[in-house]
Design an enzyme around this catalytic site. Structure first.
Site, mmCIF file in Angstrom:
data_model
loop_
_atom_site.group_PDB
_atom_site.id
_atom_site.type_symbol
_atom_site.label_atom_id
_atom_site.label_comp_id
_atom_site.label_asym_id
_atom_site.label_seq_id
_atom_site.Cartn_x
_atom_site.Cartn_y
_atom_site.Cartn_z
ATOM 1 C CB CYS A 130 -0.957 -0.009 1.187
ATOM 2 S SG CYS A 130 -0.191 -0.475 2.751
ATOM 3 C CG HIS A 242 -0.793 3.986 4.504
ATOM 4 N ND1 HIS A 242 -1.418 3.695 5.682
ATOM 5 C CD2 HIS A 242 -0.353 2.792 3.987
ATOM 6 C CE1 HIS A 242 -1.376 2.379 5.888
ATOM 7 N NE2 HIS A 242 -0.729 1.821 4.883
#
Length: 341
Positions: A130, A242
């Site tokens: 990710c 994130h």
């Protein structure tokens, strides 16, 4: 007419997001199967606004006649069942780390290297980590302009990267702190509520963690084998989204205006860089969004040709489920999925 699609690990955070995104993007499905472990069999899960799927047993599922399988069940499970699905003629798009660095298996972010899908030899395509996925989206237009030499990145990774259990631990610890309950530490190495932990995945011999190693080797496989990269990966008490602080050194002289234009025009990237209070994107603002957001773009004067910037993205979407569905869409566009129903 459409494709028969299996979602493996359907009860997990990424699996649910896969089903949601398939429906949101009107992916051309004729049938969808939701697969998980035996303990989840019979549970119901939503697909779109109206349809409900019953969970089927991955262990006994026959992939013959199915076109695409979107896997997110954990690396050890993918290691067993992804080759089984691929051998049955089903194209596997795997979100785990198991196949990413294997020869003959493309590692793909469609906006960056969709043509790598043409090299698929084993009916398996790997979805990158990710944190890597959002970073290479931002790096690609800059690399095309100035040629990247070295990247230094610090990540601020949401607990959803550790799955539902990680999210539950942050919630429980946060709630407990207000009533004086001692924190129970299970999913992370230390308390995550009101804390940051500079440790994701296991430690390697050189002192890096595997998460940091993955960012380096995956970036080289996706973007350019000559790029040098060092990462420090940190878990933070954020549920979804994130964030990354990225410093890039280039081979060619950097023009800030050209860099801004390139990022502004890059597919999958949104540049929001206003030099004022709030003129940047934070992780909570990217939840549910498809784009990777770039902010705080500026010259790094500590190297001859450098840029620094801030990057955020929804790790369950572009970092996982969205990228997997986009890979499937790219396979269709390239006429690489043979079994149309």
């Amino acid at each position: 007419m459409g494709y028969r699609v299996a979602v493996v690990g359907a009860t997990g955070a990424v699996g649910r997001e896969l089903l949601r995104i398939l429906a949101e993007r009107d992916f051309p499905v004729s049938e969808v199967a939701a697969l998980a472990s035996a303990r989840s069999v019979g549970q119901e899960i939503s697909f779109g606004d109206k349809k409900v799927l019953k969970i089927q047993n991955l262990e006994t599922f026959d992939f013959k006649g199915w076109d695409v399988a979107l896997f997110s069940p954990g690396a050890s499970i993918s290691a067993v069942h992804a080759p089984r699905a691929a051998a049955a003629g089903c194209i596997v798009i795997d979100n785990t780390s198991h196949f990413r660095m294997e020869p003959g298996i493309p590692l793909v972010v469609p906006e960056v290297n969709a043509n790598a899908l043409k090299q698929m030899k084993r009916n398996i395509v790997a979805n990158p980590n990710c944190s890597t996925a959002q970073m290479v989206l931002a790096l690609k237009p800059l690399h095309d302009l100035f040629t990247i030499k070295r990247v230094v990145v610090s990540t601020y990774q949401a607990v959803s990267g550790a799955g539902k259990d990680g999210m539950d631990e942050l919630f429980t610890q946060s709630k407990g702190s207000f009533v004086g309950d001692p924190p129970t530490v299970a999913q992370f190495t230390k308390q995550i509520a009101f804390n940051v932990i500079p440790h994701i995945d296991r430690f390697m011999d050189d002192g890096s963690t595997k998460e940091e190693w993955k960012m380096a080797v995956e970036t080289r496989k996706i973007l350019d084998p000559d790029i040098k990269l060092i990462a420090t990966c940190v878990r933070v008490p954020v549920f979804i989204g994130h964030s990354e602080s990225i410093n890039v050194e280039f081979e060619e002289p950097v023009d800030l205006a050209k860099a801004r234009d390139a990022l502004r025009n890059a597919e999958g990237v949104v540049l929001r860089d206003e030099r004022e209070d709030g003129g940047y994107v934070t992780p909570i603002e990217c939840v549910g969004e498809d784009a990777t957001y770039v902010s705080r773009l500026r010259i790094d004067s500590t190297v001859p040709s450098g840029l620094a910037f801030w990057c955020v993205s929804d790790n369950l979407r572009k970092g996982a489920a969205l990228n997997a569905v986009q890979i499937a869409e790219a396979l269709i566009a390239l006429d690489l999925i043979p079994n149309k129903h």
